[in-house]
Each structure stands twice: as structure tokens, then as C-alpha cells.
Design an enzyme around this catalytic site. Structure first.
Site, short mmCIF file in Angstrom:
data_model
loop_
_atom_site.label_atom_id
_atom_site.label_comp_id
_atom_site.label_asym_id
_atom_site.label_seq_id
_atom_site.Cartn_x
_atom_site.Cartn_y
_atom_site.Cartn_z
N PRO A 9 0.79 -1.23 0.00
CA PRO A 9 0.00 0.00 0.00
C PRO A 9 0.82 1.29 0.00
O PRO A 9 1.85 1.37 0.65
CB PRO A 9 -0.81 -0.11 1.30
N ASN A 10 0.30 2.23 -0.76
CA ASN A 10 0.83 3.60 -0.86
C ASN A 10 2.12 3.70 -1.67
O ASN A 10 2.58 4.81 -1.95
CB ASN A 10 1.03 4.23 0.53
N ARG A 17 4.46 10.92 -2.17
CA ARG A 17 4.42 10.63 -0.73
C ARG A 17 5.79 10.82 -0.09
O ARG A 17 6.79 10.23 -0.52
CB ARG A 17 3.86 9.23 -0.51
N TYR A 22 11.11 8.69 0.81
CA TYR A 22 10.99 7.66 -0.23
C TYR A 22 11.55 8.09 -1.60
O TYR A 22 11.55 7.28 -2.53
CB TYR A 22 9.52 7.24 -0.37
N ASN A 73 7.84 -5.93 -1.02
CA ASN A 73 7.85 -4.78 -0.12
C ASN A 73 6.41 -4.64 0.36
O ASN A 73 5.57 -4.06 -0.34
CB ASN A 73 8.30 -3.51 -0.85
N ALA A 76 3.31 -0.79 4.69
CA ALA A 76 2.83 -0.75 6.08
C ALA A 76 2.38 -2.12 6.60
O ALA A 76 2.46 -2.38 7.81
CB ALA A 76 1.69 0.25 6.19
N GLU A 97 12.60 -9.73 1.31
CA GLU A 97 11.90 -8.50 1.70
C GLU A 97 12.72 -7.28 1.32
O GLU A 97 13.94 -7.29 1.48
CB GLU A 97 11.74 -8.57 3.23
N HIS A 99 12.72 -2.83 1.58
CA HIS A 99 12.15 -1.54 1.99
C HIS A 99 13.01 -0.43 1.42
O HIS A 99 14.25 -0.49 1.52
CB HIS A 99 12.09 -1.42 3.51
N ARG A 106 13.79 4.17 12.00
CA ARG A 106 12.63 5.07 12.05
C ARG A 106 11.82 4.80 13.34
O ARG A 106 12.39 4.44 14.35
CB ARG A 106 11.80 4.88 10.76
C1 DQA Z 1 8.32 0.91 3.45
C2 DQA Z 1 8.51 1.15 4.95
C3 DQA Z 1 7.21 0.97 5.69
O1 DQA Z 1 7.40 1.17 7.08
C4 DQA Z 1 6.17 1.96 5.20
O2 DQA Z 1 4.94 1.75 5.85
C5 DQA Z 1 6.02 1.94 3.73
C6 DQA Z 1 7.20 1.77 2.88
C7 DQA Z 1 9.60 1.24 2.65
O3 DQA Z 1 9.69 0.82 1.50
O4 DQA Z 1 10.50 1.90 3.18
O5 DQA Z 1 4.93 2.14 3.20
O6 DQA Z 1 8.03 -0.46 3.25
#
Ligand code: DQA
Length: 146
Positions: A9-10, A17, A22, A73, A76, A97, A99, A106
Site C-alpha cells: 500500500p501507498n 508521498r 521515499y 515490499n 505498512a 523482503e 524496503h 525510524r
Molecule cells: C516501506 C517502509 C514501511 O514502514 C512503510 O509503511 C512503507 C514503505 C519502505 O519501502 O521503506 O509504506 O516499506
């Protein structure tokens, strides 16, 4: 080799964002980067993004016996989703995984990764490059298992 690359998501709002965290490049640029990395490594990519936890679970289930590896990835959902963890464990497809940000430095709630408990590796805090490293790592991991 075929890899399913899942973004949660997002991440579709990359560029818009929180660019300080990011980056300024958009999701289309990320998809193209991932696609090119896979092609360079001789891997067939299947790209998937969803904002919905159940849809991600469905996509992992559909991948059973159809892909060799998963790069994920979960965004959240990383920090909340036992359902995604269970789906990765159920299909037993080797997963890595990724990120974009350094989740370890963080907020404390970002230090827990459920999905990561089913992954053979994690790359965080490297921006787009983390996906390249994950793809290469997974390819080497799978080759070493044969
Ligand atoms: C994320 C890190 C997560 O904590 C966050 O909620 C994201 C993006 C990253 O790629 O750094 O949406 O996965």
C-alpha cells in the site's frame, strides 16, 4: 526463472508521498527499474501492486507452483500482517523482503516485520537499489539450492 515482485500500500504514490523519505521518483519509474533489473539477470518478472491486504494474500496464493521466487515490499503491512506472513509460509516460495527506507532507524513500530519472518533475506534503506540487490540475492539463493 520467474519472480513475482509485490509492492504494498501507498507505494503507488511514490514521488508524491514523503519524498524526503521515499525519494522523488514515481512508482512507474520503480516498476521500470525492477523490470530492467530482472531482464538484466535473465529473470522473467511479474509485477504486482495493491493497497489491499487480502488481495496481496490472494496474489501470493495464486503464485503457488507458478513462480520460483518472490520479492516483496509489503509497505505498512510489513508491521501488521500475520496474514501475509502466513501466506508466504503456506506457499513455501523463497521470498526476499525490500524496503526503500531504513525501517530500523525510524519509528519503533517499523522495527517489527512479520513478512520478514518468512523471508530468506532483507534489504532496507537502499532506495530502488534494494530491489536490484534482492533480485540478485534471490537468484543466487535459488541457484545454490539446486
Ligand atoms: C516501506 C517502509 C514501511 O514502514 C512503510 O509503511 C512503507 C514503505 C519502505 O519501502 O521503506 O509504506 O516499506
Amino acid at each position: 526463472m520467474k519472480f513475482l515482485i509485490i509492492n504494498g500500500p501507498n507505494l503507488n504514490l511514490l514521488g508524491l508521498r514523503e519524498p524526503d523519505i521515499y525519494g522523488k521518483e514515481d512508482f512507474h519509474a520503480l516498476q521500470r527499474f525492477i523490470y530492467d533489473c530482472c531482464v538484466e539477470e535473465g529473470i522473467e518478472p511479474v509485477l504486482y501492486q495493491s493497497n489491499h491486504e487480502g488481495a496481496i494474500v490472494d496474489r501470493i496464493q495464486e503464485a503457488y507452483n507458478k513462480v520460483d521466487g518472490i520479492v516483496i515490499n509489503p509497505a505498512a503491512y510489513t508491521h501488521t500482517s500475520v496474514a501475509i506472513l502466513d501466506a508466504l509460509k503456506a506457499v513455501r516460495i523463497p521470498a526476499v523482503e525490500v524496503h526503500l527506507s531504513d525501517v530500523g532507524s525510524r519509528e519503533s513500530f517499523r522495527r517489527i516485520s512479520y513478512a520478514g519472518m518468512a523471508c530468506v533475506g532483507t534489504f532496507a534503506g537502499l532506495g530502488f537499489e534494494g530491489y536490484r540487490k534482492a533480485i540478485r540475492f534471490l537468484k543466487e539463493y535459488l541457484n545454490s539450492q539446486q
